[in-house]
Design a protein around this motif. Structure first.
Motif, short mmCIF file in Angstrom:
data_model
loop_
_atom_site.label_atom_id
_atom_site.label_comp_id
_atom_site.label_asym_id
_atom_site.label_seq_id
_atom_site.Cartn_x
_atom_site.Cartn_y
_atom_site.Cartn_z
N THR A 1 28.79 -138.40 44.38
CA THR A 1 29.94 -137.50 44.35
C THR A 1 31.24 -138.28 44.31
O THR A 1 32.12 -138.02 43.49
CB THR A 1 29.92 -136.61 45.61
OG1 THR A 1 28.64 -136.02 45.74
CG2 THR A 1 30.99 -135.55 45.56
N GLY B 1 21.23 -137.67 50.41
CA GLY B 1 22.39 -136.79 50.68
C GLY B 1 23.65 -137.54 51.05
O GLY B 1 24.51 -136.99 51.73
N CYS B 2 23.77 -138.78 50.59
CA CYS B 2 24.88 -139.62 51.06
C CYS B 2 26.18 -139.38 50.31
O CYS B 2 27.22 -139.86 50.71
CB CYS B 2 24.50 -141.09 50.99
SG CYS B 2 24.38 -141.74 49.31
N GLN B 3 26.13 -138.66 49.20
CA GLN B 3 27.33 -138.33 48.41
C GLN B 3 27.96 -139.54 47.75
O GLN B 3 29.13 -139.49 47.33
CB GLN B 3 28.39 -137.60 49.27
CG GLN B 3 27.88 -136.43 50.06
CD GLN B 3 27.64 -135.18 49.22
OE1 GLN B 3 27.90 -135.17 48.04
NE2 GLN B 3 27.12 -134.15 49.83
N ALA B 4 27.22 -140.64 47.64
CA ALA B 4 27.77 -141.79 46.92
C ALA B 4 28.04 -141.40 45.47
O ALA B 4 29.05 -141.79 44.89
CB ALA B 4 26.80 -142.97 46.97
N MET C 1 18.30 -131.54 50.04
CA MET C 1 19.47 -132.08 49.33
C MET C 1 19.31 -131.76 47.86
O MET C 1 18.28 -132.06 47.26
CB MET C 1 19.53 -133.61 49.46
CG MET C 1 19.19 -134.14 50.83
SD MET C 1 20.50 -133.82 51.99
CE MET C 1 19.88 -134.76 53.40
N THR D 1 30.10 -133.66 39.96
CA THR D 1 28.77 -133.64 40.58
C THR D 1 28.96 -133.61 42.07
O THR D 1 29.98 -134.08 42.59
CB THR D 1 27.92 -134.84 40.16
OG1 THR D 1 26.59 -134.68 40.67
CG2 THR D 1 28.48 -136.15 40.73
N ILE D 2 27.99 -133.06 42.75
CA ILE D 2 28.03 -133.03 44.21
C ILE D 2 26.61 -132.81 44.70
O ILE D 2 25.74 -132.37 43.94
CB ILE D 2 28.99 -131.93 44.72
CG1 ILE D 2 29.33 -132.18 46.20
CG2 ILE D 2 28.38 -130.54 44.52
CD1 ILE D 2 30.60 -131.49 46.64
N VAL D 3 26.37 -133.13 45.96
CA VAL D 3 25.06 -132.89 46.54
C VAL D 3 25.20 -131.77 47.57
O VAL D 3 25.93 -131.91 48.55
CB VAL D 3 24.49 -134.15 47.21
CG1 VAL D 3 23.09 -133.87 47.75
CG2 VAL D 3 24.48 -135.31 46.24
N SER D 4 24.53 -130.67 47.31
CA SER D 4 24.53 -129.59 48.29
C SER D 4 23.42 -129.84 49.30
O SER D 4 22.35 -130.31 48.94
CB SER D 4 24.29 -128.25 47.59
OG SER D 4 25.33 -128.01 46.67
N GLN D 5 23.71 -129.50 50.53
CA GLN D 5 22.75 -129.80 51.59
C GLN D 5 22.43 -128.53 52.36
O GLN D 5 23.33 -127.80 52.75
CB GLN D 5 23.36 -130.86 52.52
CG GLN D 5 22.42 -131.37 53.57
CD GLN D 5 23.03 -132.55 54.33
OE1 GLN D 5 23.92 -133.24 53.85
NE2 GLN D 5 22.54 -132.77 55.53
N CYS E 1 16.53 -138.75 47.42
CA CYS E 1 17.92 -138.39 47.67
C CYS E 1 18.15 -138.36 49.17
O CYS E 1 17.46 -137.65 49.90
CB CYS E 1 18.28 -137.03 47.07
SG CYS E 1 19.99 -136.56 47.44
N ARG F 1 23.78 -131.81 42.10
CA ARG F 1 24.08 -130.86 41.03
C ARG F 1 25.12 -131.43 40.09
O ARG F 1 26.04 -132.11 40.51
CB ARG F 1 24.58 -129.55 41.64
CG ARG F 1 23.57 -128.92 42.57
CD ARG F 1 24.23 -127.90 43.46
NE ARG F 1 24.88 -126.87 42.68
CZ ARG F 1 25.95 -126.20 43.10
NH1 ARG F 1 26.48 -126.45 44.27
NH2 ARG F 1 26.49 -125.27 42.34
N LEU F 2 24.94 -131.11 38.85
CA LEU F 2 25.86 -131.57 37.81
C LEU F 2 25.60 -130.75 36.57
O LEU F 2 24.72 -129.86 36.58
CB LEU F 2 25.66 -133.07 37.53
CG LEU F 2 24.35 -133.52 36.87
CD1 LEU F 2 24.53 -134.91 36.30
CD2 LEU F 2 23.20 -133.56 37.86
#
Lengths: 259, 1030
Positions: A63, A58-61, A98, A79-83, A56, A101-102
């Motif tokens: 999201t 962490g690029c949020q693609a 990173m 969904t989102i990526v927490s950093q 991962c 989450r979903l």
């Protein structure tokens, strides 16, 4: 900053493949007894996702592609990526962490039994979904989910969440988040199919996989590879800074906050 | 929870996503308090799937059969979400012509793991990204967050859709719509266009015969009074340059490179022996054993962003050992990667680290001596090596010798005619002077005097000796003190680099945009030569390059045309031209004056730089200009200190008569325009792009209007935009190269250039017919690749024999060398064959016009200086300006992304990174509002306090702090346009740039050799801002 914002971070615990699949049914026995029967979906399949955190970036693609594919309202996420910035206890070295989450599409989903109108249900293939025709938008399920994976969609006024892009899986395509995952971290598949990539990886990384908040006995089906074991306890993360100020320093707030 | 555990997550930086999942709480809670009310919302299209559109096609997972959704189409084209320019597949809804989403093009090396062969049918391409046979996840083809979010540009409420002419003063934000044809007429013919007095039109400026200044004929003709600038080559620069250079005949064209990565590019160019185009390399991530990233951060940023992100992710999973040197902790260093380390560095001091590493490697047998001693390609071939260096070549170091700084050549020893083709360098082979091309090995270290045929002697030293001497000028402890990295840490990095052997590789990029960036990048890239990893598997890769459709190709000559003009004279930026050849220099010498310093820097080594063009032109040196045409260019946002320096002058019609912008959006620069022509945005344009360096296979990406451009059309029915503007102006002014008889065909005929496709489809034919001609596309390929709407244009424009191969090219989204060609055994498949430089003769013989001193031919440690050589810290001492500000690229934003809602919802603004100790000293706590002040400006931000930034540094993520792109309200035909304050959230580091106080001609602080904008290491101070009322 309210408590929810500060403490959304979760626990994770080491689970072996065995713990993930065999005992969970027993561990969660009490809960499962409360679950209404599953309906719809292919009973021969059990969809799950493995997220390889080593990959991962962490690029949020995920999201953004999920947001577009599922026409989520601005400021709401399936969904989102927490950093996070984390420190190695032994060396003091700092690194980014990173965490995509979903919805965990739990085997023992706490969101299902609390639904007063049985709009939220689990399909035979393990995917937890919401029937918008039945949902009254009471948000009991939003409260019940320990992963903060649900929201009430302000446009439709019904509970909204990840469906693993069931409409795409049924067309033989990949979920938006998987299809766009730049690092190749997200792996979806049928864990009942031993030839599937996810089943092979579960086999290979058997002892290294973790899930979030195993103590909740939800039997989550998002498996993390490369998760730091020290995340077992609920960590205290300093809040992110979300409220915007203008160029003179006057507060504007978060653009997509509900008013 | 015990203390050590808590420390684990002390940052909680949460640059993305903290609020969002939890933000779902508040409204439902409120609702519960009022009891159940049932759902009264909008009914979604499907009870379970919600409003997700129907899939674009269905794949039978048993057979792999594909059934297309007739309501949608897929097309392969280019993403302009950043300058990486990935090849993508776009999913379009037929009924609305709306782009539904974007994914990677599986034929494309920037988007795919192992890209498909060009010959694979399109049906296979669609199948391989599906769930069939696990293909789609085992070999993905992706598009990133920004690329996905960018589709909102197309139907953005902030988009300019009509031709606008300013009402009232320049920059006042009031516009009215005018017809395209009338705007063209006004721009060409001039007159009292704004009720402010006469304005010279392009016709008056179009004088290619008369010199600008009879006393300085070297400055060139009056056509040079037109400056053409653009953001970057989005695939259509060839047409813009054709207009500027060869039709109009101006010398002055510039793009964003000089405020992007030029200092890095020139440092690389010095190593690659290519200061003409500044070639550079990127690591072969897949096979490296140790990788060192300095001022570049794969997966945080860098070009190509997505490819590097994917490769570092894969390498990490396989256990690659790597170090990231950067003032800020970034997305390259993630927790699960045990071998990855972040090493914080003081901004702008990378030359110290580079020289420290060079020193340690040279003193600890940490260099590939066998490889370095190969003095020629012949010797390298004989030793089965790829490439060679000038490590053993002898440099003339004789003080005062006319050839001082040049290589000792055969002609000096009477072995060749001077300047003859074979007048190559000399090495010592076992102590004996020997032509490099006849020696198998050269002595690496030499400093001696060599006997000349005339009986004299000349002092020489080998390149590697000169490098070692430069490195030994300071101790490791001194270097460590300069860059803020402890000496033992530097040694540890050096040891790991040495241990990587021929598979150790170093990379750098935007972090080099400091006042010492050229030498920093030069020194860092020289490490790849010491490792001998260039051209090697697991080493440093130049890449496969691209197919050039715009040259004199197999079908059409798009590079030349009858009556073509050639640009003449001196660039506004005084680049690529030695000051010593100027009339100014000669006059001053003739008058007995010291010719140094020149009135403003002349940079012989640098390409034309937009960082100097505008400010110099507005100051009238070396000459004033009369008109600017800007295409998507936004230097006032992108160049540190430029807004403050020239904002008022841009608004002054007496300094700049005419400014025409072509852009889909109003930005911080074109807000000063007299006219704005709407432009096509991505997925609406024609073009061809190459792949960034490090892409191992040859790549050309094609785009065409896969959807109908949304903006107004010309009277002829073409979309208004750059192409229609240039064609209309050229035809009205009767310029050669456009209109009738403008394009020479291979059969000797001359074809017309009346529409964009006349140019770009012929470029497509050139690409398709280069080398082995592409086969024809099948009917199925055409049906599945969305090019139905392109077919009539191909048929109208191209002869029958070209249609099949051109259709094939567009059905795959370009032309791509097979993935299998990436490697050739232990070597890379595509290799760089010029002599690689530890010593660069061009650099060593160029004179700094500010000081009159020669530049140094090897990398060296440098401290930040202002233009006249004054140390920056002399004028801006640490006591007054305790912090050094730096910027870093965002993994989410870019410089033109602020208008995209889906990115703002993830990252609403950019908190300012400050180290805990610095924050404490300034009385600033996490989350406080602070004011940042520099010698040239101030900005207000929110403090993100932590340990993830170098002490003494202040970090600002780039892409925020806009005042335009929708942030400010304009009036168009009396109606409001824009005005969303959230678009302007955050801080732009460039607002903290400053005018260089040591300059005589206006200029911002620039790197001395390249003219690159200095944005790493700006002196600043901070203070807490008390609460500001909303």
């Amino acid at each position: 900053m309210d408590l929810a914002r500060r403490l959304f971070m979760t626990q994770a615990a080491r689970v072996t493949a065995g713990a993930a699949f065999v005992p969970l049914a027993q561990v969660a026995q009490a809960g499962i007894n409360d679950q209404p029967p599953r309906r719809g979906g292919d009973p021969t399949k059990r969809y799950a996702m493995l997220i390889d955190l080593r990959r991962c970036i962490g690029c949020q693609a995920c999201t953004v592609s999920c947001h577009i594919e599922n026409e989520a309202p601005l400021g709401k996420f399936r969904t989102i990526v927490s950093q996070y910035e984390v420190e190695n206890e032994e060396t003091g070295a700092l690194a980014q962490f990173m965490l995509p989450r979903l919805c965990n599409h739990c085997d023992n989903p706490p969101c299902v039994p609390v639904c007063p109108v049985q709009a939220t249900f689990q399909r035979e293939d393990g995917i937890v979904v919401v029937d918008a025709d039945r949902c009254v938008g009471c948000a009991y399920c939003v409260q019940a989910c320990p992963y903060d994976a649900r929201f009430v969609n302000p446009r439709t006024q019904v509970a909204d969440k990840c469906t693993f892009c069931a409409h795409r899986l049924e067309a033989g395509l990949l979920p938006a988040c998987v299809e766009s995952c730049v690092g190749g971290a997200r792996i979806i598949g049928d864990i009942n199919d031993p030839e599937s990539q996810i089943a092979r990886m579960i086999d290979e990384y058997h002892d290294e996989l973790m899930v979030l908040q195993p103590d909740k006995n939800t039997a989550p089906h998002i498996f993390y590879l490369g998760m730091d074991e020290r995340f077992v306890d609920r960590p205290e993360a300093r809040p992110g800074l979300w409220d915007v100020r203008d160029s003179d320093g006057a507060e504007l707030g978060y653009e997509y906050a509900e008013h | 929870m015990d203390k050590s555990r808590r420390r684990l997550l002390q940052g909680g930086v949460a640059v993305a996503g903290t609020a969002t999942f939890a933000a779902g709480y508040s409204a439902p809670l409120e609702k519960m308090a009022h009891g159940l009310s049932g759902s009264s919302g909008e009914k979604p299209a499907h009870p379970i799937y919600g409003d997700a559109p129907a899939p674009e096609y269905r794949v039978d997972l048993a057979t792999g059969d594909i059934e297309m959704n007739p309501d949608q189409r897929m097309a392969f084209t280019i993403c302009y979400g950043c300058t990486t320019q990935c090849g993508v597949r776009v999913r379009i809804e037929n009924a609305t012509d709306r782009v539904l989403n974007v994914r990677g093009n599986p034929y494309h090396p920037l988007s795919s793991d192992a890209h498909l062969p060009e010959t694979a049918p399109v049906r296979e391409a669609l199948r391989c990204v599906s769930g069939f046979d696990h293909n789609g996840q085992e070999n993905r083809s992706t598009a990133c967050a920004r690329g996905n979010a960018m589709i909102a540009q197309i139907d953005s409420p902030h988009r300019v859709l009509n031709v606008l002419k300013r009402v009232g003063p320049r920059g006042a934000g009031e516009w009215r719509t005018v017809p395209f044809e009338r705007a063209i007429e006004e721009i060409c013919e001039g007159g009292d266009l704004f009720g402010e007095g006469p304005v010279d039109g392009l016709r008056a400026i179009n004088d290619y015969e008369t010199p600008l200044d009879p006393d300085a004929p070297e400055l060139g003709p009056k056509t040079n009074q037109l400056l053409v600038m653009e953001a970057t080559d989005y695939g259509r620069s060839a047409l813009l340059k054709r207009f500027a250079f060869n039709a109009f005949g101006t010398r002055n064209y510039g793009h964003h490179g000089s405020y992007c990565g030029l200092a890095f590019r020139m440092g690389s160019g010095a190593v690659m022996n290519d200061l003409d185009s500044n070639a550079h390399t990127k690591p072969d991530f897949e096979n490296a054993d140790f990788a060192l990233f300095i001022g570049t951060a794969p997966s945080q940023a860098g070009n190509p962003f997505k490819r590097q992100g994917r490769l570092i992710a894969d390498a990490r999973a396989k256990g690659l050992d790597y170090v990231v040197v950067d003032p800020a902790l970034n997305a390259s260093v993630v927790n699960p990667a045990q071998g990855a380390n972040w090493v914080p560095v003081r901004p702008g001091t990378d030359s110290a680290l580079a020289m420290a590493l060079i020193r340690w490697l040279l003193e600890n047998d940490g260099y590939a001596a066998d490889f370095l001693s190969l003095p020629s390609q012949r010797a390298a071939d004989a030793a089965n090596e790829a490439g060679h260096t000038n490590a053993a070549h002898l440099v003339i170091v004789e003080d005062g010798h006319p050839a001082q700084g040049r290589f000792l050549r055969k002609s000096h020893l009477g072995l060749a005619e001077p300047e003859a083709e074979d007048d190559g360098p000399i090495v010592l082979a076992g102590g004996t002077p020997t032509p490099a091309d006849s020696a198998d090995r050269g002595d690496l270290f030499a400093r001696t005097a060599i006997a000349l045929p005339d009986g004299g002697k000349i002092a020489v030293a080998s390149s590697l000796t000169l490098l070692r001497e430069a490195a030994l000028e300071h101790t490791l402890a001194d270097y460590a003190a300069e860059c803020g990295i402890p000496e033992d840490r530097i040694v540890e990095i050096a040891r790991r680099f040495k241990a990587g052997g021929r598979r150790a590789v170093v990379d750098c990029h935007g972090g080099m945009m400091s006042a010492t960036g050229f030498h920093a990048a030069y020194g860092i890239q020289v490490l790849n030569l010491l490792a001998g990893s260039m051209n090697h598997k697991g080493g440093s890769a130049h890449g496969g390059g691209s197919f050039n459709g715009f040259g004199n190709g197999p079908r059409y000559d798009l590079a030349t045309f009858p009556e073509m003009r050639k640009p003449q004279g001196v660039f506004l930026s005084r680049s690529k031209f030695p000051y010593e050849k100027s009339s100014e220099y000669n006059r001053r010498v003739a008058a007995g004056e010291n010719p140094y310093p020149a009135r403003a820097p002349w940079r012989k080594l640098a390409p034309p730089v937009l960082t100097e063009h505008l400010a110099s032109a507005l100051d009238g040196y070396p000459y004033p200009i009369k008109a600017v045409i800007g295409v998507m260019a936004n230097p006032l946002y992108g160049q540190a200190g430029l807004q403050e320096l020239i904002g008022d002058r841009m608004a002054d019609p007496s300094r700049l008569g005419l400014y025409v912008a072509i852009d889909g959006f109003i930005n911080e620069t074109n807000r000063y325009a007299d006219y704005i022509f709407p432009d096509s945005v991505m997925y609406e344009v024609w073009g061809f792009t190459g792949a960034w360096s490090g892409t191992l296979t040859k790549t050309t990406t094609a785009c065409w209007p896969v959807i109908e451009p949304r903006q107004v059309k010309t009277a002829d029915g073409d979309p208004v935009g750059m192409e229609s503007f240039l064609i209309a102006v050229a035809k009205r002014l009767n310029l050669a190269g456009f209109g009738a008889g403008a394009i020479p065909a291979a059969d000797g005929g001359l074809l017309n250039l009346d529409r964009a496709e006349d140019f770009f489809l012929r470029a497509a034919a050139n690409v398709a017919f280069t080398g082995d001609t592409l086969p024809a596309a099948s009917d199925d390929d055409i049906a599945l690749s969305g090019i139905g709407r392109l077919m009539p244009r191909i048929q109208e424009t191209l002869p029958p024999e070209e249609r099949g191969p051109v259709t094939h090219l567009y059905s795959r989204g370009g032309r791509f060398q097979n993935f299998a060609k990436a490697y050739d055994g232990e070597l890379l498949g595509n290799r760089w064959t010029r002599t690689l430089c530890l010593y660069n003769e061009d650099v060593a013989t160029a004179i700094d016009s500010e000081t009159g001193r020669r530049h140094r031919g090897v990398p060296e440690f440098r401290r930040a200086e202002l233009s006249d050589g004054t140390p920056m810290r002399d004028l801006f001492p640490e006591d007054d300006w305790p912090l050094l500000a730096f910027s870093f690229k965002s993994n989410i934003f870019n410089s033109y992304a602020a208008g995209l809602d889906r990115l703002r919802m993830i990252k609403p603004y950019n908190p300012v990174l400050i180290h805990t100790a610095d924050a404490r000293r300034a009385g600033i706590a996490h989350g406080d509002t602070l004011e940042i002040e520099s010698p040239g400006g101030r900005a207000i931000g929110i403090a993100l306090v932590g340990e993830g930034v170098m002490r003494g540094a202040l970090g600002i993520e780039h892409g925020f702090g806009h005042s335009e792109l929708g942030a400010t309200r304009h009036l168009i035909d009396g109606e409001p346009h824009g005005g969303n304050p959230w678009i302007g959230a955050g801080v732009n580091l460039n607002a903290l740039g400053f005018a260089d106080p040591t300059r005589r001609v206006a200029g911002t602080w620039l790197e001395p050799i390249s003219g690159a904008s200095v944005r790493q290491g700006l002196p600043v101070r901070i203070r807490k801002l008390e609460d500001v009322a909303a």
